[in-house]
Design a protein around this motif. Structure first.
Motif, PDB file in Angstrom:
ATOM      1  N   UNK A   1     -17.009  -2.750   0.573  1.00 34.92           N
ATOM      2  CA  UNK A   1     -16.400  -2.780  -0.753  1.00 34.92           C
ATOM      3  C   UNK A   1     -16.728  -4.090  -1.456  1.00 34.92           C
TER       4      UNK A   1
ATOM      5  N   UNK B   1      -6.847   6.893   4.886  1.00 30.67           N
ATOM      6  CA  UNK B   1      -6.049   7.213   3.700  1.00 30.67           C
ATOM      7  C   UNK B   1      -5.218   8.472   3.897  1.00 30.67           C
TER       8      UNK B   1
ATOM      9  N   UNK C   1      -0.314   8.452   8.077  1.00 29.61           N
ATOM     10  CA  UNK C   1       0.737   7.450   7.978  1.00 29.61           C
ATOM     11  C   UNK C   1       0.477   6.301   8.933  1.00 29.61           C
ATOM     12  N   UNK C   2       1.298   5.255   8.831  1.00 26.66           N
ATOM     13  CA  UNK C   2       1.076   4.064   9.655  1.00 26.66           C
ATOM     14  C   UNK C   2       1.271   4.374  11.137  1.00 26.66           C
TER      15      UNK C   2
ATOM     16  N   UNK D   1      -9.482   2.505  -8.774  1.00 30.13           N
ATOM     17  CA  UNK D   1     -10.451   2.647  -7.688  1.00 30.13           C
ATOM     18  C   UNK D   1     -10.731   4.112  -7.417  1.00 30.13           C
TER      19      UNK D   1
ATOM     20  N   UNK E   1      -9.152   7.952  -2.142  1.00 28.98           N
ATOM     21  CA  UNK E   1      -9.299   7.615  -0.734  1.00 28.98           C
ATOM     22  C   UNK E   1      -8.989   6.166  -0.470  1.00 28.98           C
ATOM     23  N   UNK E   2      -8.900   5.365  -1.485  1.00 31.04           N
ATOM     24  CA  UNK E   2      -8.572   3.966  -1.294  1.00 31.04           C
ATOM     25  C   UNK E   2      -7.085   3.783  -0.982  1.00 31.04           C
ATOM     26  N   UNK E   3      -6.795   2.681  -0.315  1.00 30.20           N
ATOM     27  CA  UNK E   3      -5.418   2.340   0.027  1.00 30.20           C
ATOM     28  C   UNK E   3      -5.108   1.015  -0.649  1.00 30.20           C
TER      29      UNK E   3
ATOM     30  N   UNK F   1      -2.220  -2.137  -1.431  1.00 28.73           N
ATOM     31  CA  UNK F   1      -1.108  -2.817  -0.772  1.00 28.73           C
ATOM     32  C   UNK F   1      -0.167  -3.393  -1.828  1.00 28.73           C
TER      33      UNK F   1
ATOM     34  N   UNK G   1       4.463   3.106   4.901  1.00 29.56           N
ATOM     35  CA  UNK G   1       3.141   3.614   4.590  1.00 29.56           C
ATOM     36  C   UNK G   1       2.968   5.100   4.801  1.00 29.56           C
ATOM     37  N   UNK G   2       4.031   5.883   4.617  1.00 30.06           N
ATOM     38  CA  UNK G   2       3.876   7.343   4.712  1.00 30.06           C
ATOM     39  C   UNK G   2       2.918   7.815   3.628  1.00 30.06           C
ATOM     40  N   UNK G   3       2.156   8.842   3.960  1.00 33.45           N
ATOM     41  CA  UNK G   3       1.115   9.309   3.038  1.00 33.45           C
ATOM     42  C   UNK G   3       1.722   9.786   1.720  1.00 33.45           C
TER      43      UNK G   3
ATOM     44  N   UNK H   1      -2.194   6.508  -2.655  1.00 33.25           N
ATOM     45  CA  UNK H   1      -1.927   5.947  -1.335  1.00 33.25           C
ATOM     46  C   UNK H   1      -1.568   4.469  -1.438  1.00 33.25           C
TER      47      UNK H   1
ATOM     48  N   UNK I   1       0.542   1.299   0.617  1.00 37.02           N
ATOM     49  CA  UNK I   1       1.302   0.713   1.721  1.00 37.02           C
ATOM     50  C   UNK I   1       2.125  -0.435   1.141  1.00 37.02           C
TER      51      UNK I   1
ATOM     52  N   UNK J   1       4.573  -3.572   1.756  1.00 34.74           N
ATOM     53  CA  UNK J   1       5.185  -4.542   2.643  1.00 34.74           C
ATOM     54  C   UNK J   1       6.488  -4.968   1.971  1.00 34.74           C
TER      55      UNK J   1
END
Lengths: 240, 240
Positions: A16, A68, A71-72, B16, B19-21, B23, B98-100, B106, B108, B110
């Motif tokens: 990326x 993606x 889940x974690x 983006x 499929x990207x994640x 944060x 981070x559940x889908x 998507x 996550x 913190x």
DNA sequence: GCAAAAGTGTTCGTCTTACACCCATGT
DNA sequence: ACATGGGTGTAAGACGAACACTTTTGC
């Protein structure tokens, strides 16, 4: 399927642009290894040797990139199985590590910790995977030494107020075997008489009608009571 | 600078590909609000009204996107200040969610939790920010109701074995004021005599020579002993 | 003086710890 | 029989909950 290359934290599945943040998942998974003599069992964990930069050749925690579509928790289970072949009985999130300089590229690692029974670790030996004594680790990749220290602290703390020792024992076990687990984790001897009364009064064990024979007086076998609510993670435990 | 739009979890600074994640960092920040009468103080927290989809118009935890150049703790402090103007005395990581399906895209998150003193919350009122009783929240965006429940559980747990009540009190305070903090968090009355002995024997408080006067017998003022090591987060506390 | 909060003393029951002691089995 | 770990009894000390009691202020 052996994919030990999943520990490459600095090589994304697809490269990326700079400035991007990638999410990795790693797991500190403990088991107890009983030595030949009567010495106390040691807390050991599997590490994976890195095959790419950064930290090529050094040992690192098993893990991989978060997908993606998962889940974690699922990612932790999957990457652990892919790198080591292990499926832990107990798996819990430990902490999210995201210091800027913990890796040459920007990686946030969601770290889990887990427990397996020793008999479950007898999978076919994986390439680039080995087991290490948690007390005397080599220099690990990234900030993984600090992560293991924190996981050990959590393990020793939690064994005092939770029934996680379950994750290190087979279905049925004697009180002496349960006590040995506690002694190995805490690193000190426990009075057998007082230990017995404490676990009996906690009402988490169900005595069976079977006994472990073979040496001296037979010891009664117990099993964990599945009906007892753990509730040691609060509202997060509502997931059955 | 008021940037309440930083809570837009589903709108990245730069769009983006699928499929990207991404944060995000959010914070559950508590304080105590004392009502007019002698009723017990209530645990309250600030929420930010979302101005974009998804969940436009609903209340959400303050937060924002993690920047590639900052650590997780720094991101929590920054996004909290940008959205609410608050700078908490106590800030600790809570959990990574981070559940889908927790967001249309998507993400996550913190999540941190924090404590502020009530007098620190008297900043200029921010647009789209309001305070809510932690016990009776409306339907929040994303999984934020469950997150607050977990943060409350951690708060009540931790007050029992840590000195986090410090984060809700000014430098000097009476034992009655400290006890009120505990009573508000735990939701039950504590015996003043026994409470006094417990905190005195813990050796975390330093008595001053001053007294709080104004009603009945003056009460001695105390301050926290900064020399006492907390060590309630294990190896993670080595950061001074 | 009286009310009310600050602060002290005491009791009681529970939990922890240490350790003496009996029990049941293999050798 | 005896060594060894399984299992029970018990007494001392630590600790927490409950509550009576004394002290010091404002009114």
């Amino acid at each position: 399927m052996t994919r030990t290359d999943l520990t490459r934290e600095a090589d994304a599945p697809a490269r990326r642009a700079d400035g991007d943040i990638r999410v990795a998942v790693s797991t500190v998974i403990f088991t107890l290894r009983r030595p030949r003599g009567d010495e106390r069992a040691a807390v050991v964990l599997p590490l994976v040797r890195r095959t790419r930069d950064p930290f090529e050749g050094q040992w690192a925690l098993p893990g991989g990139w978060l997908d993606a579509t998962e889940g974690l928790d699922a990612a932790a289970s999957r990457t652990l199985a892919e790198t080591t072949g292990l499926s832990p009985a107990y798996l819990e999130q430990l902490y999210a590590f995201g210091a800027v300089d913990r890796s040459p590229s920007r990686v946030v690692s969601i770290v889990y910790w887990a427990l397996v029974r020793e008999d479950e670790t007898r999978t076919e030996p994986q390439e680039n995977v080995d087991w290490f004594d948690a007390e005397s680790l080599p220099d690990l990749a990234f900030d993984h030494n600090a992560i293991v220290d924190y996981a050990l602290w959590r393990l020793r703390n939690k064994v005092g107020y939770s029934r996680i020792a379950h994750g290190l024992l087979p279905d049925v076990f004697t009180l002496a075997e349960l006590r040995e687990v506690y002694e190995s984790i805490l690193g000190r001897r426990l009075d057998p008489a007082n230990f017995r009364r404490q676990v009996e009064s906690s009402d988490t064990l169900i005595p069976t009608d079977d006994f472990r024979t073979g040496s001296h007086r037979p010891a009664r076998l117990y099993r964990y009571d599945r009906e007892v609510e753990l509730a040691d993670r609060g509202p997060l435990d509502i997931r059955h």
